[in-house]
Scaffold this active site. Structure first.
Site: not given
Length: 330
Positions: A131-133, A306
């Site tokens: 997820h994300s980073m 997000h």
């Protein structure tokens, strides 16, 4: 590797409250056992939550910036039961060791951590759910080591975002100054600011731009706060404050384009429609188009923020499970 036994539920933390509407829903009891593990690294250890048998190579879950392994607490029980799942804390996050004094965090740290995991467990291949980073780093890892990834699921951030030259230069100078300031604070040994539980939840919720729901904050806070030693009934954020001055990729668009061309594994990407793109959408669209040249690539969109995978895991679990079952079947 050290192991302790646990359950995917929360203990010893008060109920989350929303001052405008009273108590939130009770804690979800997620009846899936996990082992709390500790993996040695040169500066200490990487912590993680291992669900399922140890003889089965797991799907490796990797979280976003300033989150931790708890980001998958609600999704893990919904994943295919024939596979194990290992959700790790990145360095400086959750229960993992902080980097040594005098060093800085960089996004690419997670790429090296991924290789260290493979060496620790003697894996020839790795399966990534990120997820994300960490979705950014899963993209980078899959491009750098295309023969070492047998599937990759990315959540909400497709690739290293492209920023303007001015923004990159301004950010670098600010983060270097911030690093020195945070080092001085750590050297003093003073405890970070403490908050009562409701304040802690609100700060996490608002600090995520309300992406993490008030009710879901507890899953991240379980590994991200400690009781204050001098203010009773208050807590402080226990992650390494130096993460706030982390350095991120500063790449021209041609670099992620080249990376996209090199990814050959089964690749699923899920975009949350209420989340930003973190760069000009044309950069996202250009790489997305390149990825679609891979016949094993899938793209899906879901309604949500997000952190939709944490707030509403039922929206992404069927998509993820269908993908995993196709490429790592029973």
């Amino acid at each position: 590797m050290k192991v302790s036994r646990g359950l995917c539920l929360l203990k010893q933390l008060p109920n989350v409250r929303n001052s405008s509407s009273g108590p939130t829903k009770p804690f979800k009891i997620l009846n899936k056992h996990f082992d709390e593990i500790s993996i040695p690294v040169p500066w200490g250890h990487i912590s993680g939550k291992w669900y399922g048998p140890k003889h089965v190579r797991p799907i490796v879950g990797m979280h976003g910036w300033q989150d931790n392994a708890g980001t998958f607490d609600t999704l893990a029980p919904l994943l295919p039961s024939h596979l194990s799942f290992l959700s790790i804390d990145a360095p400086g996050h959750g229960l993992s060791s902080w980097l040594p004094p005098g060093t800085s965090y960089h996004s690419i740290d997670l790429v090296l951590i991924t290789r260290r995991l493979m060496e620790e467990y003697n894996w020839d291949k790795i399966s990534i759910l990120a997820h994300s980073m960490s979705s950014i780093n899963g993209f980078v890892f899959s491009a750098l080591f295309p023969d070492k990834v047998d599937l990759f699921v990315g959540l909400d951030v497709l690739k290293p975002p492209v920023r303007s030259a001015r923004g990159i230069v301004d950010s670098l100078s600010e983060r270097i100054e911030s690093t020195l300031k945070l080092e001085r604070r750590l050297k003093s040994g003073s405890e970070p600011p403490a908050y009562d539980w409701d304040q802690l939840v609100t700060r996490l919720h608002e600090g995520s731009n309300k992406s993490v729901s008030l009710d879901a904050c507890k899953y991240l806070l379980q590994r991200n706060c400690k009781p204050s030693t001098h203010e009773p009934h208050k807590y402080y954020f226990s992650r390494d404050n130096r993460l706030k001055s982390s350095l991120f990729y500063t790449l021209h668009q041609e670099v992620p384009m080249e990376m996209a061309r090199r990814i050959k594994c089964p690749h699923l990407f899920i975009k949350a429609l209420q989340a930003p793109y973190y760069e000009r959408k044309e950069y996202f669209d250009e790489v997305l188009a390149e990825l679609q040249n891979n016949p094993l690539f899938e793209y899906h969109e879901v309604e949500g923020t997000h952190h939709v995978h944490l707030n509403e895991p039922e929206k992404v679990a069927p998509i993820i499970n269908s993908f995993i079952n196709r490429y790592r079947p029973l």
